[in-house]
Scaffold this active site. Structure first.
Site, PDB file in Angstrom:
ATOM      1  N   GLY A  10      23.405 -45.010 -69.686  1.00 34.07           N
ATOM      2  CA  GLY A  10      23.200 -45.387 -68.286  1.00 34.07           C
ATOM      3  C   GLY A  10      23.534 -44.225 -67.353  1.00 34.07           C
ATOM      4  O   GLY A  10      24.006 -43.164 -67.788  1.00 34.07           O
ATOM      5  N   GLN A  11      23.288 -44.425 -66.065  1.00 29.45           N
ATOM      6  CA  GLN A  11      23.510 -43.353 -65.076  1.00 29.45           C
ATOM      7  C   GLN A  11      24.961 -42.877 -65.076  1.00 29.45           C
ATOM      8  O   GLN A  11      25.235 -41.680 -65.119  1.00 29.45           O
ATOM      9  CB  GLN A  11      23.212 -43.868 -63.670  1.00 29.45           C
ATOM     10  CG  GLN A  11      21.810 -44.332 -63.427  1.00 29.45           C
ATOM     11  CD  GLN A  11      21.568 -44.463 -61.935  1.00 29.45           C
ATOM     12  OE1 GLN A  11      21.360 -43.467 -61.253  1.00 29.45           O
ATOM     13  NE2 GLN A  11      21.624 -45.680 -61.431  1.00 29.45           N
ATOM     14  N   ASP A  44      27.102 -53.895 -78.715  1.00 24.81           N
ATOM     15  CA  ASP A  44      26.146 -54.696 -77.936  1.00 24.81           C
ATOM     16  C   ASP A  44      26.915 -55.770 -77.156  1.00 24.81           C
ATOM     17  O   ASP A  44      27.433 -56.730 -77.737  1.00 24.81           O
ATOM     18  CB  ASP A  44      25.123 -55.333 -78.888  1.00 24.81           C
ATOM     19  CG  ASP A  44      24.085 -56.145 -78.133  1.00 24.81           C
ATOM     20  OD1 ASP A  44      24.188 -56.245 -76.887  1.00 24.81           O
ATOM     21  OD2 ASP A  44      23.178 -56.687 -78.790  1.00 24.81           O
ATOM     22  N   THR A 110      30.555 -54.073 -58.141  1.00 27.09           N
ATOM     23  CA  THR A 110      29.485 -53.809 -57.181  1.00 27.09           C
ATOM     24  C   THR A 110      29.780 -54.358 -55.782  1.00 27.09           C
ATOM     25  O   THR A 110      30.508 -55.340 -55.632  1.00 27.09           O
ATOM     26  CB  THR A 110      28.181 -54.454 -57.714  1.00 27.09           C
ATOM     27  OG1 THR A 110      27.194 -54.436 -56.690  1.00 27.09           O
ATOM     28  CG2 THR A 110      28.391 -55.900 -58.126  1.00 27.09           C
ATOM     29  N   TYR A 134      23.022 -61.555 -60.152  1.00 27.16           N
ATOM     30  CA  TYR A 134      23.712 -60.325 -60.558  1.00 27.16           C
ATOM     31  C   TYR A 134      25.110 -60.272 -59.929  1.00 27.16           C
ATOM     32  O   TYR A 134      26.109 -60.064 -60.624  1.00 27.16           O
ATOM     33  CB  TYR A 134      22.872 -59.112 -60.143  1.00 27.16           C
ATOM     34  CG  TYR A 134      23.592 -57.778 -60.238  1.00 27.16           C
ATOM     35  CD1 TYR A 134      23.820 -57.173 -61.466  1.00 27.16           C
ATOM     36  CD2 TYR A 134      24.026 -57.121 -59.083  1.00 27.16           C
ATOM     37  CE1 TYR A 134      24.471 -55.945 -61.545  1.00 27.16           C
ATOM     38  CE2 TYR A 134      24.668 -55.903 -59.149  1.00 27.16           C
ATOM     39  CZ  TYR A 134      24.894 -55.313 -60.380  1.00 27.16           C
ATOM     40  OH  TYR A 134      25.539 -54.106 -60.446  1.00 27.16           O
ATOM     41  N   LYS A 138      28.758 -60.413 -61.832  1.00 27.48           N
ATOM     42  CA  LYS A 138      29.701 -59.288 -61.710  1.00 27.48           C
ATOM     43  C   LYS A 138      31.043 -59.793 -61.157  1.00 27.48           C
ATOM     44  O   LYS A 138      32.109 -59.349 -61.590  1.00 27.48           O
ATOM     45  CB  LYS A 138      29.134 -58.192 -60.811  1.00 27.48           C
ATOM     46  CG  LYS A 138      27.942 -57.437 -61.388  1.00 27.48           C
ATOM     47  CD  LYS A 138      28.256 -56.563 -62.600  1.00 27.48           C
ATOM     48  CE  LYS A 138      29.045 -55.325 -62.261  1.00 27.48           C
ATOM     49  NZ  LYS A 138      29.201 -54.445 -63.457  1.00 27.48           N
TER      50      LYS A 138
HETATM   51  N1  LIG Z   1      22.945 -48.895 -60.148  1.00 25.25           N
HETATM   52  C1  LIG Z   1      23.455 -49.329 -58.997  1.00 25.25           C
HETATM   53  O1  LIG Z   1      22.863 -49.186 -57.918  1.00 25.25           O
HETATM   54  C2  LIG Z   1      24.818 -49.984 -58.977  1.00 25.25           C
HETATM   55  C3  LIG Z   1      25.317 -50.473 -57.757  1.00 25.25           C
HETATM   56  C4  LIG Z   1      26.578 -51.074 -57.745  1.00 25.25           C
HETATM   57  C5  LIG Z   1      27.303 -51.161 -58.910  1.00 25.25           C
HETATM   58  N2  LIG Z   1      26.797 -50.703 -60.081  1.00 25.25           N
HETATM   59  C6  LIG Z   1      27.594 -50.844 -61.308  1.00 25.25           C
HETATM   60  O2  LIG Z   1      27.896 -49.540 -61.777  1.00 25.25           O
HETATM   61  C7  LIG Z   1      27.996 -49.565 -63.217  1.00 25.25           C
HETATM   62  C8  LIG Z   1      27.135 -48.456 -63.784  1.00 25.25           C
HETATM   63  O3  LIG Z   1      25.797 -48.681 -63.380  1.00 25.25           O
HETATM   64  P1  LIG Z   1      24.599 -47.697 -63.743  1.00 25.25           P
HETATM   65  O4  LIG Z   1      23.858 -47.446 -62.498  1.00 25.25           O
HETATM   66  O5  LIG Z   1      25.109 -46.561 -64.567  1.00 25.25           O
HETATM   67  O6  LIG Z   1      23.734 -48.693 -64.633  1.00 25.25           O
HETATM   68  P2  LIG Z   1      22.553 -48.366 -65.624  1.00 25.25           P
HETATM   69  O7  LIG Z   1      22.044 -46.988 -65.427  1.00 25.25           O
HETATM   70  O8  LIG Z   1      21.612 -49.518 -65.536  1.00 25.25           O
HETATM   71  O9  LIG Z   1      23.280 -48.392 -67.028  1.00 25.25           O
HETATM   72  C9  LIG Z   1      23.793 -49.566 -67.565  1.00 25.25           C
HETATM   73  C10 LIG Z   1      23.984 -49.342 -69.033  1.00 25.25           C
HETATM   74  O10 LIG Z   1      24.428 -50.592 -69.582  1.00 25.25           O
HETATM   75  C11 LIG Z   1      23.826 -50.713 -70.831  1.00 25.25           C
HETATM   76  N3  LIG Z   1      23.704 -52.094 -71.274  1.00 25.25           N
HETATM   77  C12 LIG Z   1      22.973 -53.089 -70.728  1.00 25.25           C
HETATM   78  N4  LIG Z   1      23.049 -54.186 -71.485  1.00 25.25           N
HETATM   79  C13 LIG Z   1      23.851 -53.866 -72.535  1.00 25.25           C
HETATM   80  C14 LIG Z   1      24.288 -54.555 -73.675  1.00 25.25           C
HETATM   81  N5  LIG Z   1      23.910 -55.803 -73.924  1.00 25.25           N
HETATM   82  N6  LIG Z   1      25.117 -53.936 -74.533  1.00 25.25           N
HETATM   83  C15 LIG Z   1      25.501 -52.651 -74.315  1.00 25.25           C
HETATM   84  N7  LIG Z   1      25.099 -51.923 -73.273  1.00 25.25           N
HETATM   85  C16 LIG Z   1      24.270 -52.531 -72.396  1.00 25.25           C
HETATM   86  C17 LIG Z   1      22.422 -50.135 -70.684  1.00 25.25           C
HETATM   87  O11 LIG Z   1      21.963 -49.791 -71.960  1.00 25.25           O
HETATM   88  P3  LIG Z   1      20.460 -49.300 -72.243  1.00 25.25           P
HETATM   89  O12 LIG Z   1      20.415 -47.899 -71.711  1.00 25.25           O
HETATM   90  O13 LIG Z   1      20.344 -49.394 -73.707  1.00 25.25           O
HETATM   91  O14 LIG Z   1      19.585 -50.253 -71.489  1.00 25.25           O
HETATM   92  C18 LIG Z   1      22.690 -48.957 -69.778  1.00 25.25           C
HETATM   93  O15 LIG Z   1      22.903 -47.776 -70.509  1.00 25.25           O
HETATM   94  C19 LIG Z   1      27.600 -50.969 -63.631  1.00 25.25           C
HETATM   95  O16 LIG Z   1      28.759 -51.728 -63.825  1.00 25.25           O
HETATM   96  C20 LIG Z   1      26.848 -51.515 -62.433  1.00 25.25           C
HETATM   97  O17 LIG Z   1      26.946 -52.930 -62.355  1.00 25.25           O
HETATM   98  C21 LIG Z   1      25.570 -50.091 -60.134  1.00 25.25           C
END
Ligand SMILES: NC(=O)c1ccc[n+]([C@@H]2O[C@H](COP(=O)([O-])OP(=O)(O)OC[C@H]3O[C@@H](n4cnc5c(N)ncnc54)[C@H](OP(=O)(O)O)[C@@H]3O)[C@@H](O)[C@H]2O)c1
Length: 302
Positions: A10-11, A44, A110, A134, A138
């Site tokens: 993920g990011q 997972d 979030t 969502y 969370k």
């Molecule tokens: N993105 C935003 O704008 C945002 C805003 C507020 C808060 N957040 C929070 O910040 C954190 C990091 O977000 P991010 O932007 O890095 O998210 P992201 O890029 O969507 O990455 C999330 C990761 O979680 C993994 N994942 C999803 N389902 C899974 C499962 N069943 N088992 C294991 N891994 C799983 C995904 O795996 P795959 O790569 O295999 O799909 C992905 O690598 C999260 O907690 C998110 O809720 C994000």
């Protein structure tokens, strides 16, 4: 310390990985930290027995950083059970395991735990009231974690995360801006973007901090994003300006861009607590956006 990072693809997971591999100052304690990055192949979170199996078959960790999450905000409206499993029940299970292993847990949450109806930036103790699935899942994750771990955990609420990796608003705008002459972007949702590299740096700072390393440190929630407040419309305009893309941006209101999940109107977060308690400096959103976009654009790889 043995530090487990979930969500390696993920990011945020990838941003932590990048910093760990490039920042030799991370360890100020002379002892070396071992980072273990895992994705859904190894751990997972949608599967309770996969989680137990992973921890049963590995040595204990000192710190678990949970970057994995179900982040598809619109899809979550249909996949409620899966979103709840990953964002709530798996977090509860991780908290139980961390407690048992006497590990510290850093969990990411979030701004969508708020309803966005406040006219001033949210502080950590403000009333939560998520308006989409969502956000609800969370928040349930946050609460389960706090109930099981009144000590030794940290929850960081962040917002509008973007990076060089995966799918995000910045990369979408860079792609669409090259394909189209004009774009309509919502101008009545206000927030603060977060460059994932900056958040990754904060997490690594927290791990180094004396406060975090204290035994039985009281569990805390912190708000973190880049500095500044903008709408998606202003964000898009700045992205095009930095990337020198000639694409007209038209402001529209949320009703003109209906989505399956409702979006909160104003989720600005007050970041004083993290700045004061942990001495964290925050970059302005434009500087961080430049740091992400300029190298990308120069390589023409977006
Ligand atoms: N993105 C935003 O704008 C945002 C805003 C507020 C808060 N957040 C929070 O910040 C954190 C990091 O977000 P991010 O932007 O890095 O998210 P992201 O890029 O969507 O990455 C999330 C990761 O979680 C993994 N994942 C999803 N389902 C899974 C499962 N069943 N088992 C294991 N891994 C799983 C995904 O795996 P795959 O790569 O295999 O799909 C992905 O690598 C999260 O907690 C998110 O809720 C994000």
């Amino acid at each position: 310390m043995r530090i487990l990072v979930t969500g390696k693809n993920g990011q945020l997971g990838r941003s932590i990985h990048k910093l760990v591999n490039t920042d030799s100052k991370i360890d100020n304690n002379q002892s070396s930290n071992e980072f273990i990055f895992v994705g859904r192949e190894e751990l997972d979170l949608s599967n309770e027995s996969s989680i137990s199996h992973y921890f049963d078959s590995n040595d204990r960790f000192d710190v678990i950083i949970n970057c994995a999450a179900y982040t598809a905000v619109d899809k979550a409206e249909e996949e409620q059970e899966l979103a709840n499993q990953v964002n709530h029940l798996a977090v509860k299970q991780l908290a139980g395991i961390a407690k048992e292993q006497k590990a510290k847990l850093i969990h990411i949450s979030t701004d969508y735990v708020f309803d966005g109806e406040s006219d001033k930036p949210y502080i950590e103790t403000d009333t939560t009231n998520p308006i989409n699935v969502y956000g609800k899942t969370k928040l349930a994750g946050e609460k389960a974690l706090q109930a099981l771990m009144p000590a030794n955990a940290i929850i960081i609420r962040t917002s509008w995360v973007y990076s060089e990796y995966g799918n995000n608003f910045v990369k979408t705008m860079l792609r669409l801006g090259k394909e189209r002459n004009e774009l309509n972007v919502v101008s009545d949702q206000i927030g603060s973007p977060t460059y994932a590299t900056d958040l990754a740096g904060v997490i690594l700072e927290i791990i180094k901090s004396k406060e975090f390393r204290e035994e039985n440190q009281t569990t805390q929630i912190y708000h973190y994003s880049n500095k500044g407040e903008i709408s998606w419309y202003e964000f898009a305009k700045e992205i095009f300006k930095i990337a020198k893309i000639d694409c007209k941006v038209n402001p529209i209101i949320t009703q003109q861009y209906p989505t399956p999940a409702k979006r909160p109107r104003n989720t600005l977060m007050n970041k004083d607590k993290v700045a004061k308690q942990l001495d964290i400096a925050m970059r302005g959103w434009i500087n961080s956006l430049r740091a992400c976009v300029e190298p990308f654009y120069q390589k023409k790889s977006c």
